[in-house]
Motif scaffolding. Structure first.
Motif, PDB file in Angstrom:
ATOM      1  N   UNK A   5       0.853  -1.193   0.000  1.00 52.36           N
ATOM      2  CA  UNK A   5       0.000   0.000   0.000  1.00 52.36           C
ATOM      3  C   UNK A   5       0.885   1.238   0.000  1.00 52.36           C
ATOM      4  N   UNK A   6       0.523   2.233  -0.780  1.00 53.64           N
ATOM      5  CA  UNK A   6       1.275   3.487  -0.805  1.00 53.64           C
ATOM      6  C   UNK A   6       1.010   4.250   0.463  1.00 53.64           C
ATOM      7  N   UNK A   7       2.071   4.723   1.054  1.00 56.36           N
ATOM      8  CA  UNK A   7       1.907   5.515   2.265  1.00 56.36           C
ATOM      9  C   UNK A   7       1.608   6.955   1.874  1.00 56.36           C
ATOM     10  N   UNK A   8       0.688   7.523   2.546  1.00 52.00           N
ATOM     11  CA  UNK A   8       0.358   8.922   2.317  1.00 52.00           C
ATOM     12  C   UNK A   8       0.597   9.672   3.595  1.00 52.00           C
ATOM     13  N   UNK A   9       0.886  10.929   3.450  1.00 52.56           N
ATOM     14  CA  UNK A   9       1.140  11.731   4.628  1.00 52.56           C
ATOM     15  C   UNK A   9       2.243  12.736   4.310  1.00 52.56           C
ATOM     16  N   UNK A  10       2.770  13.382   5.337  1.00 47.82           N
ATOM     17  CA  UNK A  10       3.804  14.390   5.126  1.00 47.82           C
ATOM     18  C   UNK A  10       5.014  13.790   4.412  1.00 47.82           C
ATOM     19  N   UNK A  11       5.529  14.516   3.427  1.00 47.95           N
ATOM     20  CA  UNK A  11       6.696  14.071   2.695  1.00 47.95           C
ATOM     21  C   UNK A  11       6.385  13.156   1.525  1.00 47.95           C
ATOM     22  N   UNK A  12       5.143  12.712   1.382  1.00 45.70           N
ATOM     23  CA  UNK A  12       4.769  11.820   0.296  1.00 45.70           C
ATOM     24  C   UNK A  12       3.687  12.417  -0.598  1.00 45.70           C
ATOM     25  N   UNK A  13       3.545  13.725  -0.581  1.00 47.30           N
ATOM     26  CA  UNK A  13       2.523  14.380  -1.383  1.00 47.30           C
ATOM     27  C   UNK A  13       3.032  14.632  -2.794  1.00 47.30           C
ATOM     28  N   UNK A  14       2.108  14.699  -3.727  1.00 45.91           N
ATOM     29  CA  UNK A  14       2.459  15.025  -5.103  1.00 45.91           C
ATOM     30  C   UNK A  14       2.714  16.515  -5.219  1.00 45.91           C
ATOM     31  N   UNK A  15       3.679  16.849  -6.060  1.00 44.63           N
ATOM     32  CA  UNK A  15       3.902  18.252  -6.397  1.00 44.63           C
ATOM     33  C   UNK A  15       3.496  18.420  -7.849  1.00 44.63           C
ATOM     34  N   UNK A  16       2.787  19.482  -8.136  1.00 44.61           N
ATOM     35  CA  UNK A  16       2.354  19.765  -9.495  1.00 44.61           C
ATOM     36  C   UNK A  16       3.007  21.060  -9.955  1.00 44.61           C
ATOM     37  N   UNK A  21       6.800  26.490 -15.002  1.00 41.77           N
ATOM     38  CA  UNK A  21       7.704  26.099 -13.927  1.00 41.77           C
ATOM     39  C   UNK A  21       7.238  26.490 -12.542  1.00 41.77           C
ATOM     40  N   UNK A  22       6.033  27.009 -12.419  1.00 38.28           N
ATOM     41  CA  UNK A  22       5.499  27.413 -11.119  1.00 38.28           C
ATOM     42  C   UNK A  22       4.745  26.254 -10.480  1.00 38.28           C
ATOM     43  N   UNK A  23       4.907  26.101  -9.168  1.00 34.62           N
ATOM     44  CA  UNK A  23       4.189  25.056  -8.452  1.00 34.62           C
ATOM     45  C   UNK A  23       2.722  25.464  -8.310  1.00 34.62           C
ATOM     46  N   UNK A  24       1.837  24.501  -8.585  1.00 36.36           N
ATOM     47  CA  UNK A  24       0.394  24.727  -8.455  1.00 36.36           C
ATOM     48  C   UNK A  24      -0.172  23.642  -7.548  1.00 36.36           C
ATOM     49  N   UNK A  25      -1.436  23.804  -7.137  1.00 33.43           N
ATOM     50  CA  UNK A  25      -2.022  22.920  -6.125  1.00 33.43           C
ATOM     51  C   UNK A  25      -2.574  21.614  -6.694  1.00 33.43           C
ATOM     52  N   UNK A  29      -4.673  22.196 -12.602  1.00 36.01           N
ATOM     53  CA  UNK A  29      -4.004  23.493 -12.778  1.00 36.01           C
ATOM     54  C   UNK A  29      -2.686  23.337 -13.541  1.00 36.01           C
ATOM     55  N   UNK A  30      -1.997  22.244 -13.309  1.00 33.14           N
ATOM     56  CA  UNK A  30      -0.719  22.009 -13.978  1.00 33.14           C
ATOM     57  C   UNK A  30      -0.889  21.863 -15.484  1.00 33.14           C
ATOM     58  N   UNK A  31      -2.003  21.247 -15.920  1.00 34.40           N
ATOM     59  CA  UNK A  31      -2.216  21.007 -17.344  1.00 34.40           C
ATOM     60  C   UNK A  31      -3.160  22.007 -17.995  1.00 34.40           C
ATOM     61  N   UNK A  32      -3.616  22.989 -17.238  1.00 30.39           N
ATOM     62  CA  UNK A  32      -4.553  23.987 -17.775  1.00 30.39           C
ATOM     63  C   UNK A  32      -3.846  24.881 -18.785  1.00 30.39           C
ATOM     64  N   UNK A  33      -4.596  25.324 -19.773  1.00 32.49           N
ATOM     65  CA  UNK A  33      -4.088  26.270 -20.762  1.00 32.49           C
ATOM     66  C   UNK A  33      -3.863  27.601 -20.066  1.00 32.49           C
ATOM     67  N   UNK A  34      -2.705  28.166 -20.248  1.00 34.74           N
ATOM     68  CA  UNK A  34      -2.390  29.446 -19.610  1.00 34.74           C
ATOM     69  C   UNK A  34      -3.039  30.577 -20.392  1.00 34.74           C
TER      70      UNK A  34
END
Length: 145
Positions: A5-16, A21-25, A29-34
């Motif tokens: 099972x994949x562990x979830x919690x602090x340190x294991x979150x996805x970054x988008x 090159x800007x981090x989004x939530x 949002x990462x794949x949205x047309x700018x």
């Protein structure tokens, strides 16, 4: 057979990250047309120097690096009546620059057309001409870094 099972919690979150090159939530949002990209973001200016044994034309060529379409610029020195306005063309495996001299009269041509083929080191070899001609004179045009 077991499955981990994949562990979830602090340190294991996805970054988008979006295309800029800007981090989004979120992934969406990462794949949205700018929508806030300006026309200026689609244009770069390249300094170039056309050399013909006896003369040099210095140029600042603005173009869209995604399409290679020349969007403007100027021939700043080395040509009668300088500066000239670059009105169009393309830059890529081949070169075409169209320019016109602002104003009228005098003994200067009204337009110039420069054509060439890319070669190494970073230059174009071809011909140019005035007032509708493009094969009157030989040149080598270098990209100035």
């Amino acid at each position: 057979m077991t499955s981990a099972a994949k562990k979830k919690g602090p340190g294991h979150e996805h970054q988008f990250v979006n295309a800029q090159g800007s981090e989004v939530k979120t992934r969406d949002e990462a794949f949205a047309v700018q929508r806030d990209v300006s026309a200026e973001a689609l244009q770069v200016t390249q300094k170039m120097a056309l050399h013909n044994q006896a003369l040099t034309f210095d140029m600042e060529v603005s173009y869209n690096p995604n399409t290679n379409v020349v969007t403007g610029g100027r021939i700043t020195t080395g040509i009668c009546g300088a500066p000239w306005d670059i009105t169009g063309g393309s830059i890529g495996s081949s070169l075409r620059i169209d320019a016109k001299r602002p104003g009228t009269g005098g003994n200067c041509a009204a337009t110039i057309t420069i054509i060439g083929q890319f070669q190494v080191p970073l230059s174009y070899r071809g011909t140019y001409g005035f007032n509708g001609q493009s094969t009157s004179f030989n040149h080598t045009t270098q990209l100035v870094c």
